[in-house]
Design a protein around this motif. Sequence first.
Motif, short mmCIF file in Angstrom:
data_model
loop_
_atom_site.label_atom_id
_atom_site.label_comp_id
_atom_site.label_asym_id
_atom_site.label_seq_id
_atom_site.Cartn_x
_atom_site.Cartn_y
_atom_site.Cartn_z
N GLY A 209 0.81 -1.22 0.00
CA GLY A 209 0.00 0.00 0.00
C GLY A 209 0.84 1.27 0.00
O GLY A 209 2.05 1.25 -0.25
N GLY A 210 0.17 2.39 0.27
CA GLY A 210 0.85 3.68 0.35
C GLY A 210 0.65 4.59 -0.83
O GLY A 210 0.97 5.78 -0.77
N ARG A 211 0.13 4.07 -1.94
CA ARG A 211 -0.08 4.90 -3.12
C ARG A 211 -1.20 5.91 -2.85
O ARG A 211 -2.24 5.57 -2.30
CB ARG A 211 -0.42 4.03 -4.32
N ALA A 212 -0.97 7.17 -3.23
CA ALA A 212 -1.93 8.24 -2.98
C ALA A 212 -2.87 8.41 -4.17
O ALA A 212 -2.45 8.32 -5.33
CB ALA A 212 -1.20 9.56 -2.72
N PHE A 213 -4.14 8.65 -3.86
CA PHE A 213 -5.15 8.88 -4.89
C PHE A 213 -5.90 10.17 -4.55
O PHE A 213 -6.69 10.21 -3.59
CB PHE A 213 -6.12 7.70 -4.97
N ALA A 214 -5.64 11.20 -5.33
CA ALA A 214 -6.29 12.49 -5.10
C ALA A 214 -7.72 12.45 -5.61
O ALA A 214 -8.02 11.76 -6.59
CB ALA A 214 -5.51 13.60 -5.81
N SER A 215 -8.60 13.19 -4.95
CA SER A 215 -9.99 13.28 -5.37
C SER A 215 -10.55 14.62 -4.92
O SER A 215 -9.93 15.31 -4.10
CB SER A 215 -10.81 12.13 -4.75
N PRO A 216 -11.72 15.00 -5.41
CA PRO A 216 -12.34 16.25 -4.94
C PRO A 216 -12.71 16.21 -3.45
O PRO A 216 -13.03 17.24 -2.88
CB PRO A 216 -13.60 16.37 -5.80
N PHE A 217 -12.68 15.03 -2.84
CA PHE A 217 -13.09 14.89 -1.45
C PHE A 217 -11.91 14.76 -0.49
O PHE A 217 -12.10 14.63 0.71
CB PHE A 217 -14.01 13.67 -1.31
N GLY A 218 -10.70 14.77 -1.02
CA GLY A 218 -9.51 14.59 -0.23
C GLY A 218 -8.60 13.56 -0.87
O GLY A 218 -8.84 13.12 -2.00
N THR A 219 -7.56 13.18 -0.16
CA THR A 219 -6.60 12.21 -0.69
C THR A 219 -6.74 10.89 0.06
O THR A 219 -6.73 10.84 1.29
CB THR A 219 -5.16 12.73 -0.53
N PHE A 220 -6.89 9.82 -0.73
CA PHE A 220 -6.98 8.48 -0.18
C PHE A 220 -5.64 7.77 -0.36
O PHE A 220 -4.94 7.98 -1.36
CB PHE A 220 -8.09 7.68 -0.88
N TYR A 221 -5.29 6.91 0.58
CA TYR A 221 -4.05 6.14 0.51
C TYR A 221 -4.39 4.65 0.52
O TYR A 221 -5.12 4.18 1.39
CB TYR A 221 -3.13 6.49 1.68
N ALA A 222 -3.86 3.94 -0.47
CA ALA A 222 -4.14 2.51 -0.57
C ALA A 222 -3.56 1.80 0.65
O ALA A 222 -2.41 2.05 1.03
CB ALA A 222 -3.54 1.94 -1.85
N PRO A 223 -4.32 0.91 1.26
CA PRO A 223 -3.81 0.20 2.45
C PRO A 223 -2.96 -1.01 2.11
O PRO A 223 -2.94 -1.49 0.98
CB PRO A 223 -5.10 -0.23 3.15
#
Length: 296
Positions: free
Chosen positions: A72-86
């Motif tokens: 995990g650890g990869r960042a995914f930007a979105s209009p709602f914030g940034t998610f990080y893959a677990p």
Amino acid sequence: MIRRALGAAAALALLAAGTGWVLTAPEPLPEEVLAGPPGDAARGARVFAAAGCAACHVAPEADIGDAPVLSGGRAFASPFGTFYAPNISPSTQGVGDWSDAEIVNAVMRGVSPSGAHYYPALPYAAYARAEPQDMRDLVAHLRELPPSEAENRPHDLPFPFSIRRGVGLWKLMNLREEWVVDGDLPEPAERGRYIAEALAHCGECHTPRGPLGGLDQARWLSGAPNPSGEGRIPNITPAGLDWSEEDIAYYLETGFTPDFDTAGGEMALVVEEMARLSSEDRAAVAAYLKSVPPVE
């Protein structure tokens, strides 16, 4: 009179809050769906490739390879914030201590072992259409991959998106098990629909979203803004993609377009995974894409 009105208003507010709490509760899969034969790791490897798990869950800049480390650890930007893959490797930091049913519930329903909602950055809205046996096979394959003790990074989300219970309302509006392209399809397009709509979750990137992040299925696969802000994810309906089925299948295997360009960015990782499928499966996806209603 005023006290009576205030009391009635308070009672209505409590009723509304209670109703909302019930409606937004996590809903795991029924026990009869979770019951079934043990997973087959060899079949699970093919499901794993079709679902693109490694493309999201390997560490940033890491290679996928034949036995990826899903730290995990990869960042995914979105209009709602940034998610990080677990971390979803078979370790204590990942899913090594989870039961098969807990993993299948996470993937197909977005429900954690503790009973909380997962955010739909995990594309369970697509995986909800998958066959439960395929998910059991996927779990069997996950358990054979290398473990990682990397710690999970919390998502960076502002209020109110940081309140997980609100995801229950999103699920009520967006979680469906029906096919987007419905009706009977000839083979191999029917097999391609299963891969594209359920496992490979093509719509998650290639379909525009509404204000709350739900897919606009009326514009299925018609292209969407890139969440990273760089360029646009292309229209892959017949109105935007005029390649032949052979061209599409070849692209999914090699990353080369008919114009001698190559897949880049996140799509390069998707192609690396799709290349692990059989030629019949890639041809099925191509047949499905040619059967999708065109959207200008």
